[in-house]
Design a protein around this motif. Structure first.
Motif, PDB file in Angstrom:
ATOM      1  N   ALA A  42      10.837  51.556  51.201  1.00 29.44           N
ATOM      2  CA  ALA A  42      10.029  51.578  52.229  1.00 29.44           C
ATOM      3  C   ALA A  42      10.940  52.958  52.803  1.00 29.44           C
ATOM      4  O   ALA A  42      12.153  53.041  52.769  1.00 29.44           O
ATOM      5  N   ARG A 150      16.868  41.497  51.175  1.00 31.32           N
ATOM      6  CA  ARG A 150      17.428  42.920  51.843  1.00 31.32           C
ATOM      7  C   ARG A 150      17.860  43.974  50.897  1.00 31.32           C
ATOM      8  O   ARG A 150      18.960  43.364  50.095  1.00 31.32           O
ATOM      9  N   GLY A 152      16.466  44.909  48.147  1.00 31.54           N
ATOM     10  CA  GLY A 152      16.062  44.144  46.848  1.00 31.54           C
ATOM     11  C   GLY A 152      15.394  45.218  45.951  1.00 31.54           C
ATOM     12  O   GLY A 152      15.148  44.958  44.707  1.00 31.54           O
ATOM     13  N   ASP A 154      16.788  47.735  44.606  1.00 34.81           N
ATOM     14  CA  ASP A 154      17.821  48.039  43.494  1.00 34.81           C
ATOM     15  C   ASP A 154      17.582  46.970  42.448  1.00 34.81           C
ATOM     16  O   ASP A 154      17.480  47.272  41.158  1.00 34.81           O
TER      17      ASP A 154
HETATM   18  N1  ASP Z   1      12.949  48.233  52.058  1.00 34.59           N
HETATM   19  C1  ASP Z   1      13.910  46.856  51.518  1.00 34.59           C
HETATM   20  C2  ASP Z   1      14.891  47.057  52.608  1.00 34.59           C
HETATM   21  O1  ASP Z   1      15.214  47.719  53.514  1.00 34.59           O
HETATM   22  C3  ASP Z   1      14.329  46.926  50.503  1.00 34.59           C
HETATM   23  C4  ASP Z   1      15.149  48.236  49.851  1.00 34.59           C
HETATM   24  O2  ASP Z   1      15.391  49.147  50.465  1.00 34.59           O
HETATM   25  O3  ASP Z   1      16.040  47.884  48.793  1.00 34.59           O
HETATM   26  O4  ASP Z   1      15.513  45.985  52.825  1.00 34.59           O
END
Ligand code: ASP
Ligand code: ADP
Ligand code: MG
Length: 410
Positions: A42, A150, A152, A154
């Protein structure tokens, strides 16, 4: 020609200009003949906002609805990147987790990937279409959207690379590799050309956010070649750019300590005046486990007057559930009171060389003592030593340790 996975984190897709930049980068890989799947996060800050809204409405919210909310951030960026690619004349389409489908277990909020049924996605990639895949999300056995915890995306990227048998998995982020510690708080941190899976795993698990722990675990098990590199450079990434995550035996010089990490994501709980008898630890940690609360560091004081104090850390996000779980078992356990301290930081030093070198922990304790930093809890593993300290000393401690272990760039 190769099949590759490229992953772009939140800061790399933070606005339309950066999304255009990502599209240009992807196009370059397409132009040299590669089949490309792109995993996106995001826009930076969006997931935090979505999480905050859920928590504001209800601290103990329904995890399935949390997933329905927080997965939306990635839906937006997949669509936008697909549009940006099409605008450059590149055939592309977006894929949400449920459309692939990327199947997970039912642990909403921290689901684990079980299978990627990527037949259609592969078929389209083979025709030259770029797959723009939403990171962080999948679909559970209850047919509802799940998220992977969080950071995730990756893990989505590495899992996809394994599922597609990709030649490599490039993780583009806002730093140009893995450093000896977070370069944002230690300007003298050094970039590592290579890091062993095990070290990266340990560093990630103690707070180095550059890769999600689960992604490293998967890469290690599935032999995925992961490279961390900057999304802010314009040319096609050269072979030696960034940091390659590799097997331990591919690293010639093994340092005692190769990295230092910190985490402010944990809170300390002390259960005061617990009766000192068999079964008490099982009751406390059993109650937390039943509520899916992970416990990290633990210390128990020596017993005085038949009672003892039990101190441990849990993720800050789990604090409301931990509090509720311990309140429920208070009548059975009969402790005096519950103390909470969210203002703590865990500082860890990691290195495979620790297996064969003594004195690593001692260097740590000495360096912290010299800065008059009090250690509240200690825990160790084969290649790691962690301490819990007051959060206000985080930067000071990390810098002092970085110097003490001789890691500063000259
Ligand atoms: N958008 C999610 C987060 O902020 C997943 C990610 O950025 O890897 O945790
Ligand atoms: P993304 O949004 O691309 O996933 P993250 O914020 O999750 O990016 O991870 C990158 C951040 O990780 C960097 O900006 C850096 O501050 C932090 N970081 C922590 N430890 C390290 C380390 N040892 N090496 C590099 N970056 C690190
Ligand atoms: Mg990340």
């Amino acid at each position: 020609m190769a099949r590759i996975v490229m992953k772009f984190g939140g800061t790399s897709v933070a606005n339309l200009e950066r999304i255009r930049n990502v599209a240009r980068r992807v196009k370059r890989e397409v132009d040299v003949g590669n089949q490309v799947a792109v995993v996106v996060s995001a826009m930076s800050g969006v997931t935090n906002q979505l999480v905050a809204w859920c928590t504001e409405l209800s601290p103990l919210h329904d995890a399935r609805e949390y997933d329905a909310v927080v997965a939306t951030g990635e839906q937006v960026t997949t669509g936008l990147l697909a549009i940006a690619l099409q605008e450059l004349g590149v055939d592309a389409r977006s894929w949400q987790g449920w459309q692939i489908p990327l199947r997970t277990d039912n642990a909403h909020g921290k689901a684990r990937i079980q299978a990627i049924e990527g037949g259609e996605l592969i078929r389209r990639m083979e025709t030259g279409q770029v797959a723009v895949v939403a990171g962080f999300q999948g679909i559970g056995p209850d047919n509802r959207i799940t998220t992977l915890g969080r950071g995730g995306s990756d893990t989505s990227a590495v899992a996809l690379a394994a599922g597609l048998q990709a030649e490599r998995c490039d993780i583009y982020t806002d730093v140009d590799g893995v450093y000896t510690t977070d370069p944002r708080i230690v300007p003298k941190a050094r970039k590592l050309a290579r890091i062993a899976y095990e070290e990266m795993l340990e560093l990630a698990s103690v707070g180095a956010k550059v890769l999600q722990t689960r992604s490293v675990e998967l890469a290690m098990n599935e032999r995925v070649r992961v490279r961390v590199l900057s999304s802010f450079k314009d040319e096609l990434a050269g072979e030696t750019e960034g940091t390659l995550v590799v097997d331990e035996d591919e690293i010639v010089e093994k340092e005692n300590v190769s990295g230092i990490a910190y985490s402010r994501d944990e809170a300390k709980i002390t259960v005061r005046r617990v009766p000192d008898r068999p079964g008490i630890a099982a009751s406390i940690f059993g109650a937390l486990n039943d509520q899916n609360v992970n416990v990290d560091m633990i210390v128990q004081n020596i017993s005085a007057d038949g009672t003892t104090d039990m101190t441990f850390t849990v993720g800050k996000a789990d604090l409301p559930r931990a509090r509720a779980a311990l309140a429920d078992v208070k009548p059975q356990i009969g402790y005096a009171e519950l103390l909470e301290d969210p203002d703590v930081a865990k500082i860890s030093v990691v290195g495979v060389g620790m297996r064969s070198h003594a004195g690593v922990a001692n260097t740590m304790f000495r360096a912290l003592a010299d800065k008059a930093i009090n250690i509240q809890v200690i825990s160790t593993s084969e290649i790691k030593v962690s301490v819990l300290i007051g959060a206000e000393y985080t930067e000071l401690a990390v810098r002092a340790l970085h110097t003490a272990y001789g890691l500063d760039a000259s």
